[in-house]
Each structure stands twice: as C-alpha cells, then as structure tokens.
Enzyme design. Structure first.
Site, PDB file in Angstrom:
ATOM      1  N   HIS A 120       0.735  -1.142   0.076  1.00  0.00           N
ATOM      2  CA  HIS A 120       0.070  -0.037   0.132  1.00  0.00           C
ATOM      3  C   HIS A 120       0.687   1.187  -0.084  1.00  0.00           C
ATOM      4  CE1 HIS A 120       0.573  -0.122   4.660  1.00  0.00           C
ATOM      5  NE2 HIS A 120       0.357   1.100   4.264  1.00  0.00           N
ATOM      6  N   ASP A 150       0.276  -7.751   1.396  1.00  0.00           N
ATOM      7  CA  ASP A 150       0.832  -6.553   1.490  1.00  0.00           C
ATOM      8  C   ASP A 150       2.231  -6.156   1.511  1.00  0.00           C
ATOM      9  OD1 ASP A 150       0.302  -3.621   1.654  1.00  0.00           O
ATOM     10  OD2 ASP A 150      -0.341  -3.435   3.632  1.00  0.00           O
ATOM     11  N   SER A 226       4.768   2.773   7.862  1.00  0.00           N
ATOM     12  CA  SER A 226       4.489   1.304   7.158  1.00  0.00           C
ATOM     13  C   SER A 226       5.447   1.032   6.410  1.00  0.00           C
ATOM     14  CB  SER A 226       3.146   1.718   6.211  1.00  0.00           C
ATOM     15  OG  SER A 226       2.122   1.988   7.307  1.00  0.00           O
TER      16      SER A 226
END
Length: 462
Positions: A120, A150, A226
C-alpha cells in the site's frame, strides 16, 4: 480589708501546695509513645532487591545501531487519472493528471539494494524514490508485489554495499518479548520505538476471505512508519510494520506487522518466480470455539475442524478425513484459523509439513504435501476461478489454457472459461492474479470468455 486579702492569699497558697503534693505522691505519670513502623507504607510488587536490574538487562542499543541505517524513506509519485477541470469533466478530456505524493518506510534486505516495503506504500506509483538514513537519494524500480500479504519488493542500483537486515524466525517469537519498531517517516531519518509482542496470528479483517496473521505489538507506530522494520533485541528482522488500530489516525497502543517468515517467502517467490507461489492443504472447515464445538457435538474448543477434504489434494493423499481436528502444523499450535493460514503462507507447493490431528480422542501425526493453489478469487468482479482439470480440458478440447469460473456473485458466468484479460492470454490462476494486479493501474478492464460451445464473449468494465 487587709485582713481579708491576707486570708485569700493564704488560701490560694494552701491550694497550690496541696495540689502539688497530690501530684507528686499519688498520681502516676503517663507517657505517650509515637510508634513508627519499620516497614514502608507502599506494597512491593517484586522481591527483586534491585528494581532497575530487569530493565538494564535488556540492551536496545545494539539492535537500534544495526537497524537504523537499514531502514529507508520511500516516496512514491502517483499521477491521478480523470478530469482535472470543469472542461474535462463535461467534454470527456482526461487532462494531464494530478500528481500525488505518498510516503512510507522500507527495509534494505541485501547489500546490493533490494528493499522490502508494504504494497500500500507504493500502490499505483509511477515513480519511486528511496532516501537512505545518510540522506542519499536513489530512484527505485518495482520488482514485484503481493497485495494479499501487503508486501512489495523494490530495487535500487548502487556501487556501494548497503547496510541491511537479516530475516529472523518469526515463528520463534514469544509473547512479552521485547521488540523495536524502526521507521523513516516523513524523511526525518530513522526513528526507533520499543515495546513488547502483545499477540501473534492476529486477524484484523474477519469478514474478508483474505485471512491475515499479524504480529501485534505495543511499540509506537504512526503513519509514515508503514513498511518499516520490527526487530528483536538481536537486531533480526521479525516483521514488516503494516497497520495500526486507531479512531484518530494516530497511534493509540496497537500496531501490527507482517511476520518475517511470510515476508521472506513472498520476497523469495517474487525474485525466483515473479509471483507468489501459494500452497494449500486441501481442506475446508472452521476454527473451533465454544459455540462451534456445541454445534458439532464435540468437547474441543481449540483447533481447526475439518469439514471436508478436497479431491486430489495433499490432505486426501495423506489420509485426512472429515471430523479430524488439526491441533498442530509442525511445531505451531493451531488455536484459530489465522494460526493455520499464517503458517501456510510461509510455505510453498511441494513442501511437506507434519499435521497433528485429533481423531476419535487420539492424536496422530500425518505428513502432508502442500499442493499448488488451484483457485483464485477475483474480488473486483465477484468471481472465483480455478485451473482446468483433465475433465475440463476434455470438455473444452479446443482450448488448452484459460481458467474456469466456479463462483459468480453478480453474473451468470459459472462454467465458462476466462481466456484473456485486457487482451493478454491467461492460462492459469497465477497469470490471472498478475493480470488483475496490473489491471488495477488502469481504469479499464476487459475479459474474454468462452462457453462449452466455443462461443466467445467480451465483457468490458469501466
């Protein structure tokens, strides 16, 4: 008058003398003792004579020193499509597009510049830029990605050997173990936070068919972190920080990381095969709890209950049957479905695992070969497809490739073959998966179908 005053003075003196004599001769002296406790007023919570010894025994400096230079800042440039003005909106022009910049973190996993991050973080990016902890900047290329876990793999070219992290074994992590979360948010150079492992095999999206298996930690992770590293005190990479649970968008005590064993397997598959090699046991069923156990009429409340075994699967070949309860995969205890699915995501086809089952009150260990996943769910279209069996090939004898539609939520397409996606031929579910990932970059999707009579039809989705 003088006689009266003399008598009064005499009376007062006599009283004082009498009272003093009484005090000295008859009344006992009373002493008030202030008794002080020798024990402190607080209650000790440990018998450790040195309350700071436990903290001093955990040294984070080595892990931090190993990690900070291997964590990078990832910047992606995305050109949004669609109208950028009123004129474009009414007359159908797409304009030049609008540039959007996103950012996150990444982890260098090899000295020659391979970097793992979250999918993402780089999704739909047209340009990727990596900034190291020493502020050097490089252009990056996308090697491959797996939206299901992911995870994405990037590469930068440099003549220098880069600092990197080695993968640890996330299966061996323990609840309460100290960990560091390291990210490079907003290009501020690497930042380090500490916490403990709060839970393992955590699934955040129980309503989705894509079951997850995260490591949960209370190390502070915020937007921009992230794709960063979760490491143990030895500086080994045990997870890729991915998500937080928050109603405000900021960290409130829970963060989640993709376990390193899953991330490592995905990276190796992308590098060797170009896509993730998914494997399955070949069983269907449900995790056990008090409610399910009551419905099934059994006493076990932990494990995975096998409802059915798929034909021509590793489970069938090994002798698993309906009613068996899976208690372990190798050394991993199975308490819930995310335990099972998470461990399987770290395996690939042809791997053999020891499955401990409970059957008729007795435990048995059966070696099961992981078979290649023959099915894939196209969420965007509400379709499930699977590879052609020998029986299907006989039915569609004029077509050796393609995938068969086995479930269709919105269209009457079950039994037909998909042979092309966006004018590219597809012959198996792996190619369908890659084609759908590529299709997400565009606003147009077309598929070509074939029925049993050989009739073609094209569906176009805008």
């Amino acid at each position: 008058m003088k006689k009266f005053s003399g008598l009064l003075l005499l009376a007062v003196l006599s009283g004082v003398i009498t009272l003093g004599a009484y005090k000295m001769l008859f009344e006992k002296e009373i002493y008030v003792v202030d008794q002080k406790q020798n024990q402190p007023t607080f209650v000790a919570t440990s018998f450790n004579t040195n309350p700071v010894a436990a903290e001093e025994s955990v040294d984070f400096t080595l892990a931090a020193e190993k990690t900070v230079h291997a964590v990078v800042h990832v910047k992606n440039l995305t050109i949004s499509k669609g109208p950028t003005s009123i004129y474009d909106f009414f007359y159908g022009g797409s304009g030049n597009g609008k540039a959007q910049i996103g950012s996150g973190s990444g982890v260098i996993i090899s000295p020659d510049g391979y970097i793992v991050t979250n999918n993402h973080v780089i999704a739909n990016a047209t340009e990727l830029q990596i900034t190291l902890n020493n502020n050097r900047t490089y252009e990056a290329s996308l090697v491959g990605t797996d939206p299901e876990t992911d995870i994405a793999l990037l590469k930068i070219d440099t003549d220098d050997n880069l600092p990197y992290l080695v993968f640890g074994d996330s299966d061996n992590t323990k609840l309460g173990e100290w960990v560091l979360a390291v990210g490079n948010p907003f290009n501020l150079t690497s930042t380090v936070t500490a916490g403990i492992i709060s839970a393992k095999a955590r699934d955040l999206n129980s309503r989705d068919q894509n079951f997850q298996s995260f490591i949960q930690t209370d190390a502070a992770v915020n937007p921009g972190n992230s794709g960063g590293a979760l490491v143990n005190t030895a500086g080994q990479l045990i997870g890729i920080n991915t998500a937080i649970t928050s109603q405000t968008g900021s960290y409130v005590g829970y963060s989640f990381a993709v376990p390193s064993n899953i991330a490592k397997k995905v990276v190796e598959d992308i590098m060797e095969y170009g896509s993730v090699q998914a494997g399955v046991l070949g069983i269907k069923g449900s995790e056990l709890n008090s409610y399910n156990a009551g419905e099934l009429g059994i006493n076990e409340t932990e494990g995975f209950y096998i409802d059915s075994v798929m034909e021509d699967s590793g489970a069938e070949e090994a002798g698993l049957i309906s009613g068996d309860i899976i208690k372990k995969l190798d050394h991993i205890k199975i308490s819930k479905f995310s335990d099972l699915s998470g461990y399987l995501k770290s395996k690939r086809p042809n791997d053999v695992i020891n499955v401990t089952i409970l059957r008729n009150g007795s435990e048995k260990v059966l070696p099961v070969t992981i078979y290649r996943n023959q099915s894939y769910k196209i969420d965007l279209l509400g379709l499930s497809v699977q590879n052609l069996s020998d029986k299907d090939r006989k039915k569609f004898k004029n077509y050796s490739g393609g995938v068969k539609i086995v479930e269709s939520a919105s269209y009457d397409l079950v039994g037909k073959l998909i042979i092309e996606i966006n004018d590219e031929k597809v012959e198996n579910v792996d190619q369908v998966k890659l084609a759908m990932q590529e299709a997400k970059r565009y606003d147009r999707l077309s598929i070509v179908l074939i029925n049993e009579n050989g009739e073609r039809e094209r569906l176009i989705f805008q």
